[in-house]
Enzyme design. Structure first.
Site, PDB file in Angstrom:
ATOM      1  N   ARG A   1       0.805  -1.218   0.000  1.00  0.00           N
ATOM      2  CA  ARG A   1       0.000   0.000   0.000  1.00  0.00           C
ATOM      3  C   ARG A   1       0.844   1.276   0.000  1.00  0.00           C
ATOM      4  O   ARG A   1       0.469   2.286  -0.581  1.00  0.00           O
ATOM      5  CB  ARG A   1      -0.876  -0.006   1.248  1.00  0.00           C
ATOM      6  CG  ARG A   1      -2.320   0.249   0.946  1.00  0.00           C
ATOM      7  CD  ARG A   1      -3.143   0.057   2.159  1.00  0.00           C
ATOM      8  NE  ARG A   1      -2.410  -0.562   3.269  1.00  0.00           N
ATOM      9  CZ  ARG A   1      -2.974  -1.015   4.365  1.00  0.00           C
ATOM     10  NH1 ARG A   1      -4.253  -0.924   4.508  1.00  0.00           N
ATOM     11  NH2 ARG A   1      -2.277  -1.558   5.348  1.00  0.00           N
TER      12      ARG A   1
ATOM     13  N   LYS B   1       0.472 -18.973   6.032  1.00  0.00           N
ATOM     14  CA  LYS B   1      -0.483 -19.251   7.085  1.00  0.00           C
ATOM     15  C   LYS B   1      -0.841 -17.949   7.791  1.00  0.00           C
ATOM     16  O   LYS B   1      -0.051 -17.014   7.681  1.00  0.00           O
ATOM     17  CB  LYS B   1       0.070 -20.268   8.069  1.00  0.00           C
ATOM     18  CG  LYS B   1       1.238 -19.748   8.923  1.00  0.00           C
ATOM     19  CD  LYS B   1       1.647 -20.768   9.936  1.00  0.00           C
ATOM     20  CE  LYS B   1       0.971 -20.587  11.261  1.00  0.00           C
ATOM     21  NZ  LYS B   1       1.645 -19.660  12.171  1.00  0.00           N
TER      22      LYS B   1
ATOM     23  N   HIS C   1       6.457 -23.148   7.021  1.00  0.00           N
ATOM     24  CA  HIS C   1       7.918 -23.016   6.952  1.00  0.00           C
ATOM     25  C   HIS C   1       8.643 -24.132   7.700  1.00  0.00           C
ATOM     26  O   HIS C   1       9.825 -24.363   7.472  1.00  0.00           O
ATOM     27  CB  HIS C   1       8.379 -21.620   7.389  1.00  0.00           C
ATOM     28  CG  HIS C   1       8.426 -21.400   8.861  1.00  0.00           C
ATOM     29  ND1 HIS C   1       7.317 -21.094   9.601  1.00  0.00           N
ATOM     30  CD2 HIS C   1       9.449 -21.426   9.737  1.00  0.00           C
ATOM     31  CE1 HIS C   1       7.667 -20.947  10.871  1.00  0.00           C
ATOM     32  NE2 HIS C   1       8.962 -21.137  10.982  1.00  0.00           N
TER      33      HIS C   1
ATOM     34  N   LYS D   1      12.597 -26.621   7.011  1.00  0.00           N
ATOM     35  CA  LYS D   1      13.730 -26.722   7.939  1.00  0.00           C
ATOM     36  C   LYS D   1      14.565 -27.959   7.589  1.00  0.00           C
ATOM     37  O   LYS D   1      14.021 -29.012   7.264  1.00  0.00           O
ATOM     38  CB  LYS D   1      13.234 -26.818   9.384  1.00  0.00           C
ATOM     39  CG  LYS D   1      12.677 -25.487   9.899  1.00  0.00           C
ATOM     40  CD  LYS D   1      12.330 -25.559  11.370  1.00  0.00           C
ATOM     41  CE  LYS D   1      11.535 -24.358  11.821  1.00  0.00           C
ATOM     42  NZ  LYS D   1      12.335 -23.225  12.258  1.00  0.00           N
TER      43      LYS D   1
ATOM     44  N   GLU E   1       9.269 -22.383  22.813  1.00  0.00           N
ATOM     45  CA  GLU E   1       9.838 -21.078  22.457  1.00  0.00           C
ATOM     46  C   GLU E   1      10.053 -20.262  23.724  1.00  0.00           C
ATOM     47  O   GLU E   1       9.322 -20.427  24.700  1.00  0.00           O
ATOM     48  CB  GLU E   1       8.876 -20.311  21.548  1.00  0.00           C
ATOM     49  CG  GLU E   1       8.589 -20.982  20.237  1.00  0.00           C
ATOM     50  CD  GLU E   1       7.731 -20.099  19.345  1.00  0.00           C
ATOM     51  OE1 GLU E   1       8.315 -19.388  18.517  1.00  0.00           O
ATOM     52  OE2 GLU E   1       6.499 -20.082  19.509  1.00  0.00           O
TER      53      GLU E   1
ATOM     54  N   ASP F   1      -2.156 -21.472  15.851  1.00  0.00           N
ATOM     55  CA  ASP F   1      -0.895 -20.877  15.395  1.00  0.00           C
ATOM     56  C   ASP F   1       0.190 -21.930  15.144  1.00  0.00           C
ATOM     57  O   ASP F   1       1.012 -21.778  14.257  1.00  0.00           O
ATOM     58  CB  ASP F   1      -0.413 -19.867  16.451  1.00  0.00           C
ATOM     59  CG  ASP F   1       0.822 -19.101  16.018  1.00  0.00           C
ATOM     60  OD1 ASP F   1       0.794 -18.536  14.902  1.00  0.00           O
ATOM     61  OD2 ASP F   1       1.817 -19.077  16.774  1.00  0.00           O
TER      62      ASP F   1
ATOM     63  N   HIS G   1       2.269 -26.536  12.052  1.00  0.00           N
ATOM     64  CA  HIS G   1       3.652 -27.014  12.202  1.00  0.00           C
ATOM     65  C   HIS G   1       3.732 -28.380  12.908  1.00  0.00           C
ATOM     66  O   HIS G   1       4.394 -29.292  12.429  1.00  0.00           O
ATOM     67  CB  HIS G   1       4.491 -26.011  12.995  1.00  0.00           C
ATOM     68  CG  HIS G   1       4.502 -24.629  12.416  1.00  0.00           C
ATOM     69  ND1 HIS G   1       4.456 -24.392  11.073  1.00  0.00           N
ATOM     70  CD2 HIS G   1       4.568 -23.404  13.001  1.00  0.00           C
ATOM     71  CE1 HIS G   1       4.493 -23.081  10.851  1.00  0.00           C
ATOM     72  NE2 HIS G   1       4.551 -22.467  12.010  1.00  0.00           N
TER      73      HIS G   1
ATOM     74  N   LYS H   1       4.831 -20.642  24.369  1.00  0.00           N
ATOM     75  CA  LYS H   1       5.710 -19.471  24.378  1.00  0.00           C
ATOM     76  C   LYS H   1       6.197 -19.228  25.805  1.00  0.00           C
ATOM     77  O   LYS H   1       5.599 -19.717  26.757  1.00  0.00           O
ATOM     78  CB  LYS H   1       4.929 -18.256  23.879  1.00  0.00           C
ATOM     79  CG  LYS H   1       4.384 -18.465  22.469  1.00  0.00           C
ATOM     80  CD  LYS H   1       4.501 -17.220  21.632  1.00  0.00           C
ATOM     81  CE  LYS H   1       3.971 -17.415  20.239  1.00  0.00           C
ATOM     82  NZ  LYS H   1       4.968 -17.911  19.285  1.00  0.00           N
TER      83      LYS H   1
HETATM   84  C1  BG6 Z   1       5.104 -19.107  13.308  1.00  0.00           C
HETATM   85  C2  BG6 Z   1       4.183 -18.752  14.433  1.00  0.00           C
HETATM   86  O1  BG6 Z   1       4.420 -19.784  12.300  1.00  0.00           O
HETATM   87  O2  BG6 Z   1       6.151 -19.938  13.805  1.00  0.00           O
HETATM   88  C3  BG6 Z   1       4.934 -18.067  15.553  1.00  0.00           C
HETATM   89  O3  BG6 Z   1       3.148 -17.903  13.959  1.00  0.00           O
HETATM   90  C4  BG6 Z   1       6.117 -18.899  15.984  1.00  0.00           C
HETATM   91  O4  BG6 Z   1       4.077 -17.792  16.656  1.00  0.00           O
HETATM   92  C5  BG6 Z   1       6.964 -19.318  14.785  1.00  0.00           C
HETATM   93  O5  BG6 Z   1       6.902 -18.125  16.879  1.00  0.00           O
HETATM   94  C6  BG6 Z   1       8.049 -20.309  15.177  1.00  0.00           C
HETATM   95  O6  BG6 Z   1       8.917 -20.523  14.089  1.00  0.00           O
HETATM   96  P1  BG6 Z   1      10.441 -20.930  14.302  1.00  0.00           P
HETATM   97  O7  BG6 Z   1      10.955 -21.143  12.922  1.00  0.00           O
HETATM   98  O8  BG6 Z   1      11.105 -19.790  15.020  1.00  0.00           O
HETATM   99  O9  BG6 Z   1      10.441 -22.174  15.138  1.00  0.00           O
END
Ligand code: BG6
Length: 489
Positions: A51, A149, A179, A183, A217, A236, A241, A336
């Site tokens: 934008r 996502k 993602h 990895k 995390e 999330d 994942h 988290k």
């Molecule tokens: C993301 C989530 O998809 O993955 C985040 O939305 C999370 O909340 C992150 O922190 C973790 O990814 P990675 O690669 O740091 O393990």
């Protein structure tokens, strides 16, 4: 280092949301690394679209700063930076209107290169973007779209998104990013399982007691409170994942390492998952760091809602009901503000059928642990005799394969998940992307769990900052005579 990088074909990549967080932190720094590695051809073009009223020079400046901040050591004073920035352009675009679209269409006109459109925007804009790509003549068979996502927030919204995208694109043009699939160790999981004879015969409920998947995390929700509070750890992390990790661990060997062969097997796993009863789920919310509440506030303070019922931690027991896995629980856990950043998959094998060493030898089990991050590697715990005199005493020692030690570090070319996945888009390889039916099946399993919390007004349990989650999570395993692996960095 001998680079094994094979350059990809010339391409044009349009990044919608090109000024956003993901683009600045991950996508552009990743592309820069591929450029430095010689994988990105010198005539490839990257077109930022967002934008903001910027021109291409302004965009290059923005990305120069982003690469300095997020590009790591390699990015500093790198002579490749200027030529890379030269490949960037920018178009100010109105995703819901007409502004900028003709200009973009003109840029993309008349080339016969690979065209990819990265939707690095909220899912509410996916339909608008797809529609306009078609209206302005960019949605032809060559086009590939990359979507991020969250892919929906339940089965209904995911179905609607799939249906919208399907109006304009075929499934083989749609790249849904998770993602975690990019990895390194996640791919190694497949290499270990299907490239060795050693593990596969034991990979079933006859030999495996249970499997744990932990993604811990240390970060909190930070500035993403608004998004996160509407999602929670289930939407999330687990629906995507952790689900993908579970699929790769549990799936049958695909006949080939090819997109549909792999995705068919993953889908079968998701469809074989049992519904999860309430006593097999523990939800938590982190507390503030004592004495440092300002910097590390509690979850509820971080999202500015003292009554929030969204979970920042979840542990659950999943069951894959098929011949291979009936009776072997899969324990999934993510949160988290936990004690350490550590992602690990652990396969705990059963006890030997009979201990010839007597009761005093204690209980020993083989444990295969696959560390995703940090310190990628694989450890197999084996039982041996404790050296020295004093009879037959048994101890468990790790057969350790830390990749950094086993392989010459100078020979390892580190490729971040996003870099790898974007290059796969350009190569047209969908193996590491989620197919529409997989995403829907994952929501079909997730939805009733979330609906159960809502109907019961379930309140997550508080857990200490820097802990392993609520005590109820440990209790859930203890009830079954098991325990979680320690979360260690
Ligand atoms: C993301 C989530 O998809 O993955 C985040 O939305 C999370 O909340 C992150 O922190 C973790 O990814 P990675 O690669 O740091 O393990």
């Amino acid at each position: 280092m001998v680079s094994r990088t094979i350059p990809v074909d010339p391409f044009d990549l349009v990044i919608f949301g090109g000024t956003g967080d993901l683009a600045r932190r991950k996508i552009l720094p990743g592309l820069f690394r591929r450029f430095c590695a010689g994988q990105m051809p010198a005539n490839a073009r990257i077109i930022g679209a967002a934008r903001s009223e910027l021109d291409s020079d302004g965009y290059r400046e923005m990305i120069r700063e982003a690469i300095a901040e997020f590009g790591g050591a390699q990015a500093q004073d790198n002579p490749d930076l200027e030529p890379f920035l030269e490949q960037l352009e920018y178009v100010a675009i109105d995703a819901k209107g007409t502004g900028g679209w003709e200009e973009l269409a003109k840029i993309m006109e008349g080339t016969d290169r690979i065209e990819a459109y990265y939707f690095s925007v909220g899912p509410s804009l996916f339909g608008d973007l797809a529609e306009r790509l078609q209206k302005y003549g960019m949605a032809d068979k060559r086009a590939r779209i990359v979507v991020e996502k969250p892919f929906g927030r339940d089965l209904e919204t995911a179905r609607a998104l799939n249906a919208t995208l399907a109006e304009y694109f075929n499934e083989d043009q749609i790249y849904r990013i998770d993602h975690y699939l990019g990895k390194e160790t996640v791919q190694n999981l497949m290499a270990v399982r299907f490239g060795n004879m050693l593990f596969e015969p034991l990979w079933n409920s006859q030999y495996v007691d249970h499997i744990q998947i932990t993604v811990a995390e240390t970060v909190g929700v930070g500035g993403r409170g608004e998004y996160y509070d509407k999602s929670g750890a289930m939407r999330d992390m687990v629906q995507n994942h952790l689900m993908q990790l579970l699929c790769l661990i549990a799936m049958e060997p695909p006949a080939q390492f090819a997109p549909d062969a792999v995705r068919d097997e993953k889908l079968k796993v998701i469809r074989a998952l049992d519904p999860v009863p309430p006593h097999h789920v523990v939800r938590g919310q982190y507390e503030a760091e004592p004495g440092n509440e300002e910097e590390n506030p509690s979850y509820r303070d971080a999202v500015n809602d003292p009554r929030s019922r969204t979970e920042s931690f979840i542990a659950l027991r999943a069951q894959v009901s098929n011949w291979r896995w009936a009776g072997t629980p899969f324990y999934l856990r993510t949160g988290k503000r936990m004690v350490a950043r550590s992602s690990e998959i652990t396969v705990v094998f059963k006890d030997t059928p009979h201990s010839i060493f007597g009761d005093e030898a204690g209980r020993h089990r083989n444990v295969l642990s696959i560390r995703l991050q940090p310190n990628e590697g694989i450890t197999l715990g084996v039982t041996i005799k404790e050296p020295g005199p004093g009879g037959m005493r048994l101890i468990d020692v790790p057969l350790d394969m830390s990749f950094a030690e086993a392989l010459n570090p100078d020979d390892i070319e580190h490729v971040d998940a996003y870099e790898r996945l974007i290059m796969d888009v350009i190569r047209g390889n969908q193996t590491l992307f989620m197919r529409g039916d997989e995403v829907e099946a994952a929501w079909a399993w997730t939805d009733p769990i979330i609906e159960g919390w809502q109907s019961r007004n379930d309140v997550p349990k508080p857990y200490d900052h820097g802990s392993a989650g609520p005590t109820a999570s440990a209790e859930m395993l203890r009830r079954e005579g098991r325990e979680w692996r320690h979360v260690t960095p």
